[in-house]
Design an enzyme around this catalytic site. Structure first.
Site, PDB file in Angstrom:
ATOM      1  N   CYS A  32       0.779  -1.237  -0.139  1.00  0.00           N
ATOM      2  CA  CYS A  32      -0.022   0.035  -0.054  1.00  0.00           C
ATOM      3  C   CYS A  32       0.715   1.375   0.000  1.00  0.00           C
ATOM      4  O   CYS A  32       0.381   2.607  -0.024  1.00  0.00           O
ATOM      5  CB  CYS A  32      -0.937  -0.054   1.208  1.00  0.00           C
ATOM      6  SG  CYS A  32      -2.303  -1.267   1.032  1.00  0.00           S
ATOM      7  N   SER A  33       2.263   1.176   0.169  1.00  0.00           N
ATOM      8  CA  SER A  33       3.017   2.264   0.321  1.00  0.00           C
ATOM      9  C   SER A  33       3.482   2.612  -1.189  1.00  0.00           C
ATOM     10  O   SER A  33       4.495   3.388  -1.273  1.00  0.00           O
ATOM     11  CB  SER A  33       4.129   2.110   1.340  1.00  0.00           C
ATOM     12  OG  SER A  33       3.471   2.263   2.574  1.00  0.00           O
TER      13      SER A  33
END
Length: 372
Positions: free
Chosen positions: A156-157
């Site tokens: 998700c980063s």
């Protein structure tokens, strides 16, 4: 050293929507089917019966009201419950590259750039439809961009890590104009048959143009600094990969799809993110009082509300910490970029904000920007 700036962003939104009510009908039908087929084992205490889900539970647990997906019918079929995406010939664009074309075109138009002026493409996403050739190179080819391209995955980063990589190369002078693209088909790795997570994800693609500030053709955001960090954890995991067929005990094991220990993630990730943003601001010589906007990863409304309060030292005012997950759900790396793309035009020159994404790894990335 060159000053990097974000000069354009774009969002591709799929045409199909699944509301919470639709999702609940499908899940509950699956649960009833499962319980009927396993009635004897359930009565004997050998198998646990599945409980129903509800739209009220989903909204309370996450703040999500709907999600966009690339293929809806199969997800809502209790006998299937995953998206069925057609196989493509090698001569056709892959689905991730196809999604990217729309988002990239919008980002380039906002930046006033043509694809031929791009000399770096980074495809930063949680999952890639193949190991090689890189999706980024396919996107580069379809766009007609120059330079070079590569894929990266920090769950998700990924978007903020991609922005840091691009910004560093802009600063160093190795590239002049980059596209960071985030095609996320999260519906493909979600376990739609698990009540605890069946509502979390949606599909989308975002794209961001980052280039030398002195070359910007219009309003833009100076990238003052970036900061990334990782810390290993098993609390968010997906064990499906190219070695799957080599593991003889992995026939439809639950851990082949998205898994998380939600309570531990909530407890451990929130202080990690808050400390990260606060530390980033201190290192950059800024403070929470300087911030006009927080564009956060869109995983859970309660998480974002908590981070906003802790970072700002007060309850965020309307618009200071915009959420889009009520419409898009969790779109992994793309969430913070959707929020940035949709809620940044109103900022005035000199206004500062932080783009921050966080997730599996654990990982967290932040980008301090200023409207120029």
């Amino acid at each position: 050293m060159h000053q990097p700036a974000i000069t354009g962003s774009g969002v591709f939104t799929p045409s199909q929507i699944i509301t919470n009510d639709e999702l609940v009908v499908a899940f509950n039908a699956y649960a009833d089917k499962f319980n009927a087929e396993n009635a004897e084992a359930i009565a004997a205490g050998e198998t646990e019966a599945l409980s129903h889900s509800s739209a009220e539970f989903i909204l309370s647990a996450s703040g999500i009201e709907q999600r966009y997906v690339m293929e809806k019918e199969s997800i809502l079929n209790p006998d299937i419950m995953f998206p069925k995406l057609r196989s493509r010939q090698d001569s056709e664009p892959g689905i991730m590259a196809e999604m990217a074309m729309d988002a990239c075109a919008k980002a380039l138009a906002q930046a006033g750039r043509t694809a031929g002026e791009v000399d770096l493409v980074i495809c930063a996403a949680s999952n890639h439809e193949r190991a090689y050739p890189a999706i980024a190179v396919e996107i580069q080819d379809l766009l007609g961009a120059g330079g070079f391209a590569f894929d990266m995955n920090v769950a998700c980063s990924s978007a903020t890590f991609g922005l840091q990589a691009a910004a560093d190369m802009i600063r160093a002078g190795s590239v002049k104009c980059a596209l960071v693209v985030n095609p996320e088909i999260c519906s493909g790795h979600l376990e739609w048959r698990d009540r605890d997570c069946h509502f979390i994800f949606g599909d989308v693609c975002t794209a961001t143009v980052i280039e030398r500030a002195e070359a910007a053709k219009g309003a833009h955001f100076l990238v003052h600094s970036t900061k990334c960090a990782t810390q290993f954890s098993n609390n968010i995991r997906n064990n499906n990969g190219y070695l799957r067929r080599s593991h003889t005990d992995m026939e439809d094991r639950r851990d082949m799809q998205f898994m998380q220990n939600g309570r531990k993630v909530f407890k451990e990730v929130l202080p990690l993110v808050v400390n990260h943003i606060q530390g980033h601001l201190t290192e950059a010589g800024a403070s929470a009082d300087d911030l006009k906007r927080l564009w956060l990863h869109q995983a859970n409304k309660s998480m974002n509300d908590f981070i906003g309060r802790k970072v700002l030292g007060r309850v965020p005012e309307d618009g200071e910490q915009p959420n889009i997950l009520q419409d898009y759900a969790n779109t992994s790396s793309a969430g913070s970029i959707i929020a940035f793309s949709k809620f940044s035009d109103d900022l005035q020159p000199g206004d500062k904000g932080v783009i921050c994404s966080f997730g599996a790894g654990y990982s967290v990335g932040s980008v301090l920007v200023e409207r120029a």
